[in-house]
Design an enzyme around this catalytic site. Structure first.
Site, PDB file in Angstrom:
ATOM      1  N   GLY A 256       5.727 -45.693 -12.602  1.00 30.30           N
ATOM      2  CA  GLY A 256       5.721 -45.104 -13.947  1.00 30.30           C
ATOM      3  C   GLY A 256       5.270 -46.109 -15.001  1.00 30.30           C
ATOM      4  O   GLY A 256       4.477 -45.783 -15.898  1.00 30.30           O
ATOM      5  N   ASP A 257       5.763 -47.322 -14.893  1.00 33.66           N
ATOM      6  CA  ASP A 257       5.384 -48.369 -15.860  1.00 33.66           C
ATOM      7  C   ASP A 257       3.878 -48.648 -15.746  1.00 33.66           C
ATOM      8  O   ASP A 257       3.196 -48.899 -16.747  1.00 33.66           O
ATOM      9  CB  ASP A 257       6.152 -49.677 -15.575  1.00 33.66           C
ATOM     10  CG  ASP A 257       7.628 -49.415 -15.340  1.00 33.66           C
ATOM     11  OD1 ASP A 257       8.137 -48.431 -15.902  1.00 33.66           O
ATOM     12  OD2 ASP A 257       8.252 -50.174 -14.581  1.00 33.66           O
TER      13      ASP A 257
END
Ligand SMILES: Nc1ncnc2c1ncn2[C@@H]1O[C@H](COP(=O)(O)OP(=O)(O)OP(=O)(O)O)[C@@H](O)[C@H]1O
Ligand SMILES: [Mg+2]
Length: 316
Positions: A256-257
């Site tokens: 996600g990052d």
């Protein structure tokens, strides 16, 4: 400049043992230490994609010095606020014989009110901010409303006469209380968005309806990540769904990052929303190809870009 803010960064101390025993000392066969934290991961992926950023947030004690040193070693600029407590150390143990992983996450130092004021003042005075991205958990002593304050201050910052774009990747109460400050971009995953709107989301139509609700509250771009199902983008005039190819997944930690970093990579290169979304999916999926805590690299990222399927759901 791109600034990444992590309020509760950590040293992730990762150890490998053949088999965990409770009757005799366990011999560590391999040990690695990393600087960890959601926005720190964004800085690392940006670095891999050739984009400079400065990591902000709180660090303290020897662990804080180690964290800063590790980032500097990787070529990532830092400008942390030093706090009186000690930066947390998380312990991750891999049992080689079973593939089992045990994780012990520390709380982090108490942040005192004057330390928070120092961070807010730093954000007010940021030089040349183009993008400010905020992510990760809250350290003890801070209320979820802190994110709203940080978003509000960051949105006032100017770059060449334009307001800085503010990205927010937090969950739960932190996300809920920040929506009214209208961050420019948020990237909840489907579970985080479900929690935010108070109903379980499964199908793309349900995700779209929920993302539109949040967009109407003033969040310009809502990115909803759905693991292997890719990312849905909702803005006032454009809506897309980008889907990654099927890949052999090694580890999804930091995917996600990495997507946040991929989207930022597109923005700093002046790309359209659709292209930024493709980059977000490519960077997220590139991270799933790497072992352990390693994150997306340029080679995988570039190779994946043409393999992303873009569905246009709405354009004006
Ligand atoms: N199993 C997978 N196969 C292919 N790509 C994946 C997979 N899991 C994640 N990704 C890629 O990474 C992106 C972000 O993943 P995900 O939705 O899991 O984020 P997240 O839940 O916010 O993750 P994080 O744990 O880093 O916060 C996805 O949109 C996709 O591009
Ligand atoms: Mg996430």
């Amino acid at each position: 400049m791109i600034y990444t803010i992590t309020l509760n960064p950590a040293i992730d101390r990762t150890m490998w043992v053949e088999r965990i025993r409770d009757d005799e000392p366990n011999r560590i066969v391999r040990e690695e230490n990393y600087a960890g934290g959601k926005s720190i991961d964004v800085s690392k992926v940006l670095k891999n994609l050739g984009v400079e950023s400065t990591a902000l947030g709180f660090i303290g004690g020897f662990a804080g010095m180690e964290l800063e040193g590790r980032l500097l070693n990787e070529g990532i600029g830092t400008d942390f606020i030093r706090v009186s407590g000690e930066t947390r150390t998380n312990i991750i143990i891999h049992e080689i014989s079973t593939g089992r992983q045990l994780s012990f996450y520390a709380k982090g130092p108490d942040i005192r009110p004057h330390e928070l004021v120092m961070l807010i003042e730093q954000i007010e005075g940021l030089r040349d901010p183009e993008i400010v991205t905020i992510g990760g958990s809250l350290p003890p002593g801070l209320s979820p409303a802190v994110y709203r304050r940080i978003v509000t201050e960051a949105k006032k910052c100017e770059h060449n006469g334009c307001k800085a774009k503010v990205f927010l990747d937090v969950d739960g109460l932190s996300l809920r209380s920040s929506i009214e400050a209208a961050p420019d971009v948020i990237k909840p995953n489907i579970y985080e968005l479900s929690e935010l709107v108070g109903r379980e989301l499964r199908e793309i139509d349900e995700v779209l309806a929920a993302a539109r609700e949040i967009n109407r509250k003033g969040v310009e771009v809502v990115l909803v990540s759905m693991g292997p199902r890719g990312i849905v983008l909702v803005s006032a005039h454009e809506e897309y769904h980008a889907i990654p190819p099927q890949v052999k997944v090694e580890n999804t930690v930091g995917a996600g990052d990495s997507s946040v970093a991929g989207f930022i990579y597109g923005m700093v290169n002046g790309k359209s929303l659709a292209e930024c979304l493709i980059y977000a999916v490519a960077a997220g999926t590139a991270t799933t190809l790497t072992e352990g805590t390693a994150l997306a690299n340029m080679e995988d990222f570039e190779r994946l870009i043409p393999q992303i399927t873009l569905r246009t759901l709405k354009t004006s």
